[in-house]
Design a protein around this motif. Structure first.
Motif, PDB file in Angstrom:
ATOM      1  N   CYS A   1       0.838  -1.196   0.000  1.00 46.44           N
ATOM      2  CA  CYS A   1       0.000   0.000   0.000  1.00 46.44           C
ATOM      3  C   CYS A   1       0.879   1.254   0.000  1.00 46.44           C
TER       4      CYS A   1
ATOM      5  N   ILE B   1      -3.619   5.768   2.847  1.00 46.92           N
ATOM      6  CA  ILE B   1      -4.510   5.313   1.789  1.00 46.92           C
ATOM      7  C   ILE B   1      -5.643   6.310   1.566  1.00 46.92           C
TER       8      ILE B   1
ATOM      9  N   THR C   1      -4.144   0.057  -5.133  1.00 47.26           N
ATOM     10  CA  THR C   1      -3.618  -1.013  -4.288  1.00 47.26           C
ATOM     11  C   THR C   1      -4.575  -2.192  -4.250  1.00 47.26           C
TER      12      THR C   1
END
Length: 329
Positions: free
Chosen positions: A20, A193, A292
């Protein structure tokens, strides 16, 4: 009395994992979202079966939010029961995320991005889940009336206090994301993220947000990759009365009817590739280097199985990508 749940021994052989952003965390290429079908109005045993099946297939990431249900909070409470009954013994193999930002309780402190709301909401989420921490905590949407410094400061307190191992954003545009990243960085918090809406019918993230996430080393997990079910076989012929579009709400019949020519054209391309429309739609999103993992929803185990098959699908030829772009135009 039923036997205790024991997960599949080959669970890490079906879905690949991707790092990630620039973090040390790897996520499965498909993650399970509990936005729909896991609330208090839904059949608990169906949600429980889906979570177990997903984990058996290697889906280790389960995504929630404080307001998922209905009623709000019930998806977290139900997942807490599933942890207690089945998955809790595998806690260290799971990535569990939740969010706060949308309307959750009455009064002026029940939504948006104030420090008061975010910290109180996470405490409530942890109580419903029966956990001491979540792996990822998101600001679910930017707050136009709260300084970004306050919202990010609350996320920093949560991170440094150990109630969340990682911090994420959802529904922030590129400029808001850059500012949030700068503030978090100054506070010693890496932004892990971003969770935006992204699918074949809604590509707003491509010009600015995806390049920015790549530049910053931030991962991306799109939600609604199947456009609320439009990019499945569900609407190829008619709009079923028991479907999301048939019931109204986030998706309505007018939207489906307007997109129907595109949906039919995309389904034909998918068939030529030997995929279902849903599989091709997921494969298409996952082809982006900035992505991702992709967040799938499901109402049954066969849907999860269908989606997982895209993890081993062939890439796209230039001709196929041109045909897809033409179909979506």
């Amino acid at each position: 009395m039923s036997s205790p749940y024991v997960t599949a021994s080959d669970r890490y052989s079906q879905v690949p994992y991707e790092r990630c952003g620039r973090s040390g965390l790897k996520l499965p290429r498909l993650s399970l979202g509990l936005w729909h079908n896991f609330g208090g109005v839904d059949v608990f045993e169906n949600g429980r079966t889906m979570c177990r099946a997903a984990f058996d297939m290697g889906i280790t990431h389960f995504d929630l939010a404080n307001n998922y249900g209905p009623p709000p909070g019930s998806a977290e409470a139900n997942f807490g029961k599933i942890l207690d009954l089945d998955l809790g013994v595998y806690r260290d193999e799971l990535i569990i995320s939740t969010k706060a930002g949308y309307d959750m309780w009455e009064g002026p402190y029940g939504e948006w991005g104030s420090r008061k709301y975010l910290i109180a909401s996470l405490d409530q989420s942890l109580d419903r889940l029966g956990l001491d921490y979540v792996d990822i905590f998101y600001s679910h949407r930017p707050d136009p009336d709260t300084p970004m410094e306050e919202t990010m400061g609350a996320l920093a307190s949560i991170y440094h206090g150990g109630k969340a191992l990682y911090i994420g954003l959802s529904n922030y545009d590129a400029a808001q994301t850059r500012l949030a990243h700068e503030i978090l960085d100054d506070l010693g918090v890496p932004l892990l993220i971003h969770q935006p809406r992204y699918n074949l019918l809604d590509r707003w993230v491509e010009p600015e947000l995806l390049p920015l996430l790549t530049e910053l080393g931030v991962g991306c997990i799109p939600f609604s990759p199947l456009a609320q079910g439009q990019l499945t076989s569900r609407y190829l012929k008619t709009i079923p009365t028991d479907s999301r579009a048939g019931k109204g709400g986030f998706l309505n019949a007018d939207t489906v009817e307007a997109n129907h020519p595109k949906i039919l054209a995309l389904a034909e391309i998918a068939e030529q590739r030997g995929q279902t429309l849903a599989q091709m739609a997921l494969t298409w999103v996952l082809r982006q280097p900035a992505i991702t993992t992709v967040l799938i929803g499901a109402s049954s185990v066969p849907q999860i199985e269908e989606n997982v098959a895209c993890a081993s699908a062939a890439g796209f030829s230039d001709e196929e990508l041109k045909a897809i772009d033409a179909a979506c135009a």
